[in-house]
Each structure stands twice: as C-alpha cells, then as structure tokens.
Design an enzyme around this catalytic site. Structure first.
Site, mmCIF file in Angstrom:
data_model
loop_
_atom_site.group_PDB
_atom_site.id
_atom_site.type_symbol
_atom_site.label_atom_id
_atom_site.label_comp_id
_atom_site.label_asym_id
_atom_site.label_seq_id
_atom_site.Cartn_x
_atom_site.Cartn_y
_atom_site.Cartn_z
ATOM 1 C CD1 TRP A 25 0.246 -0.940 3.309
ATOM 2 C CD2 TRP A 25 0.095 1.293 3.269
ATOM 3 N NE1 TRP A 25 0.834 -0.467 4.458
ATOM 4 C CE2 TRP A 25 0.763 0.907 4.470
ATOM 5 C CE3 TRP A 25 -0.112 2.655 3.034
ATOM 6 C CZ2 TRP A 25 1.215 1.825 5.410
ATOM 7 C CZ3 TRP A 25 0.345 3.581 3.970
ATOM 8 C CH2 TRP A 25 0.996 3.167 5.151
ATOM 9 C CD GLU A 83 5.799 4.971 12.535
ATOM 10 O OE1 GLU A 83 6.770 4.760 11.782
ATOM 11 O OE2 GLU A 83 5.216 4.056 13.147
ATOM 12 C CD GLU A 113 8.873 1.056 10.347
ATOM 13 O OE1 GLU A 113 8.388 2.105 10.801
ATOM 14 O OE2 GLU A 113 8.583 -0.075 10.796
ATOM 15 C CG HIS A 154 4.527 3.236 8.879
ATOM 16 N ND1 HIS A 154 5.218 2.352 9.692
ATOM 17 C CD2 HIS A 154 4.011 2.476 7.878
ATOM 18 C CE1 HIS A 154 5.107 1.134 9.213
ATOM 19 N NE2 HIS A 154 4.380 1.180 8.111
ATOM 20 C CD GLU A 198 9.765 -2.292 13.722
ATOM 21 O OE1 GLU A 198 8.598 -1.852 13.681
ATOM 22 O OE2 GLU A 198 10.628 -1.932 12.911
ATOM 23 C CB THR A 224 5.486 0.793 16.832
ATOM 24 O OG1 THR A 224 6.162 -0.309 16.229
ATOM 25 C CG2 THR A 224 6.515 1.745 17.412
ATOM 26 C CG ASP A 279 3.325 -1.939 6.881
ATOM 27 O OD1 ASP A 279 2.827 -2.924 6.312
ATOM 28 O OD2 ASP A 279 3.419 -0.812 6.354
ATOM 29 C CD GLU A 280 5.642 -0.002 12.937
ATOM 30 O OE1 GLU A 280 6.721 -0.640 12.888
ATOM 31 O OE2 GLU A 280 5.591 1.227 12.831
ATOM 32 C CG HIS A 283 8.752 -3.927 9.755
ATOM 33 N ND1 HIS A 283 8.430 -2.592 9.616
ATOM 34 C CD2 HIS A 283 8.674 -4.448 8.501
ATOM 35 C CE1 HIS A 283 8.185 -2.323 8.349
ATOM 36 N NE2 HIS A 283 8.322 -3.435 7.654
#
Length: 331
Positions: A33, A76, A113, A116, A166, A169, A198-199, A202
């Site tokens: 995305w 971020e 990242e 974000h 990670e 978050t 996403d976090e 990771h």
C-alpha cells in the site's frame, strides 16, 4: 577473540540468510500500500468533499487521542535518525563494494517504514485539528537531537531493541486505530491498522534475527538481551520536545496521555518481555557460560519483578497543554 570480532563473524555468517528474511517479512514495492491509497486524490474533483469528510470525522476525537496520534506521527517521521543509526551497526556493511544483505535489509525496512509518517502527517494536515507548524518544529528537533537507545554499534543489542520496539509500535497503532473506528472514523482506523500490520511483520523479522544469532552465539546474545533490559527499552522518541523547550520535556507528558488512553502501558512492556522470553526459549537455554546463565536467570525473573513495580506506579491524570493541540482538540 574480542567481543567485537565475534559479533562481526556471526553477522557475516548469517548474512546469506537475510534475503530469505526479506522475502518472508517484506512486501514488494509494487504490491504494498501507499499513502495515496487512503487519502483524498488532489487530482480528483471530489478532493474537497472528501477532505471535508475527514475534517468532520476528526471532530469526534478527544484531546488525549490527538496528542497520542501527533506523537506517534512525529516518532515515525524521525526515520532518518533510525536508518543512519542502523547503517552504522557492526556487520551492516554498506561500503565493501559488494551487495550486502544486511544493508539491503535496512534500506528496504526504511522504505516500508517511511510510508507511515507520510500518511499520518498528511492526515493530520487535512484534519484541521492540530497546529502543523508546532508539529513540524518538534519533528525537526527530534531528528536534529538524535537519540541514544543504549545499543552502541552492537548488532545483538540493536536487534533486541528493534524486536521489542516494533511490537510496541504495533500495539500502539492497533489501539489508536480501534479507538478511531469506535468514534466512527473508519478511514483513520484503517490507516492505523495497516500500519500496525507493517510493524508486526517487522517485529517478526527482527525476532527471527535474534533467534538465528542465538543459534550461533547463545552466550553473547543472551547477555546482550539482559543488558538491554537492565538499561530499559527506551522509546525512540524519548528526546521529544516542543518549540522553546529543552530536550525530552514533552516525552513524559505524552507517555501519560498514552497511559491514560491505554494505548501503550507499563503492562504492555511486561507482556512484550514475556513474549520474547517465550519465543526465544530463554528458560530452556543450556550449556551457557556462568555469566550467560546469570543473564538468563535475570531475564526469567524480570517480568514478575516488573509486575510488582508496575502495581505501585502512578502517572499524571492532568491534561498537559501541548502546543501541537489546543485544549479542546481544535484550533
């Protein structure tokens, strides 16, 4: 052999596996995305109507929520600091003249990242609920001030930190998204949820890095883990400040907001530690050196110790007036 040389040898030994980690835990650029997938299209005739909808939905969100969302966004956006820090870690070689898996990982992780802060910043701007100039000043301060998370150039400590952070978050963004949806703000809820996803990916990657290192150098890895927990895992934004203030002054007030909202709490810190202990099977490690055994025992006892401390902890209940957000959440 020196500690530094052992770390470097281990990093070089597992470097060929990094491409596999990238394939497992990162998403190709053409498939992932982008911020424009969520935000009004400025080329579209509906841009102003969609922006007005964002502004109306934003009115339902309270003061502590906005403070937390602003601080999350600023954290971020301090990404240049994190990338430059990780690129300097022992074994992440970007200067050898050959393609290095670790430096490829850091660049690709940074690229994911980066989206974000981008999407959250644009949302804040369109919402009309925050003082963007003050937000931008704080962001510039945070990048300019840098940070010291207590890891030095040690890859073991850095990977413990990122494994922990990670997941922290992930928790924060996920809960902010849930609160937004409960107030009828579907768009912001969706944005925060996908960032949280996403976090999590990771986190799973960095957690795997540590597990792989444990297979190569269990003594060094477990001692590094214990050392990081003794220092405490500080947030990357612990130097947060507003215009005219000294370094770090805004962070405690932001932490109180997050605690009041239940976005990220002392209990979450304890649960993350428990999860890492379980996944890395810290309690089952055998054949360790005497020093590493002490580190293992410390890590296994630490969650209960922190639990007792947290039960006595208190945090501020009064709303601090941030320059980012007016007291009623509106300018």
């Amino acid at each position: 052999m020196s500690l530094k040389n052992i770390r470097l040898e281990v990093m070089q030994a597992i470097e060929p596996k990094v491409q596999g980690f990238m394939d497992s835990f990162l998403i190709p650029i053409d498939e992932i995305w982008q911020p424009s997938d969520f935000l009004p299209d400025s080329q579209n005739d509906n841009f102003f109507a969609e922006t007005e909808q964002i502004r109306e939905e934003a009115k339902e969100l309270g003061y502590d929520f906005w403070v937390t969302l602003v601080a999350d966004t600023i954290t971020e956006e301090a990404l240049p600091t994190y990338e430059s820090w990780l690129m300097d870690v022992e074994g992440i070689d970007q200067h050898s003249g050959k393609e290095n898996g670790w430096s490829k990982w850091v660049r690709a992780w940074t690229a994911e990242e980066n989206r974000h802060g981008d999407v959250l910043n644009k949302y804040l701007y369109l919402s009309g609920r925050v003082n963007m100039r003050e937000v931008e000043i704080t962001t510039q301060h945070l990048i300019s001030d840098g940070f010291d998370i207590g890891t030095d150039r040690d890859p073991y400590k850095n990977f413990v930190y990122t494994s922990f952070q990670e997941l922290a978050t992930n928790i924060s963004h996920k809960r902010v998204g849930k609160m937004a949806r409960q107030k009828g703000n579907v768009l912001l809820g969706k944005m925060c949820s996908i960032i949280a996803g996403d976090e999590m990916r990771h986190h799973l990657a960095y957690r795997e890095f540590v597990k792989t290192i444990l297979g190569e150098d269990p003594n060094g890895m477990i001692e590094a883990f214990a050392d990081m927990m003794k220092k405490k895992i500080v947030m990357p934004a612990h130097f947060l400040r507003e215009s005219g203030d000294s370094i770090g002054t805004a962070f405690e007030q932001f932490s109180d907001c997050a605690q009041r909202l239940g976005v990220y709490t002392a209990q979450d810190y304890i649960e993350i530690l428990r999860k890492l202990n379980d996944y890395w099977e810290v309690g089952n490690l055998r054949g360790l050196s005497e020093q590493a055994e002490k580190a293992r025992d410390y890590l296994m006892k630490l969650p209960e110790r922190l639990q007792r401390i947290s039960e006595r902890m208190q945090f501020g209940q009064d709303q601090y007036k941030f320059k980012w957000v007016e007291a009623n959440g509106m300018l």
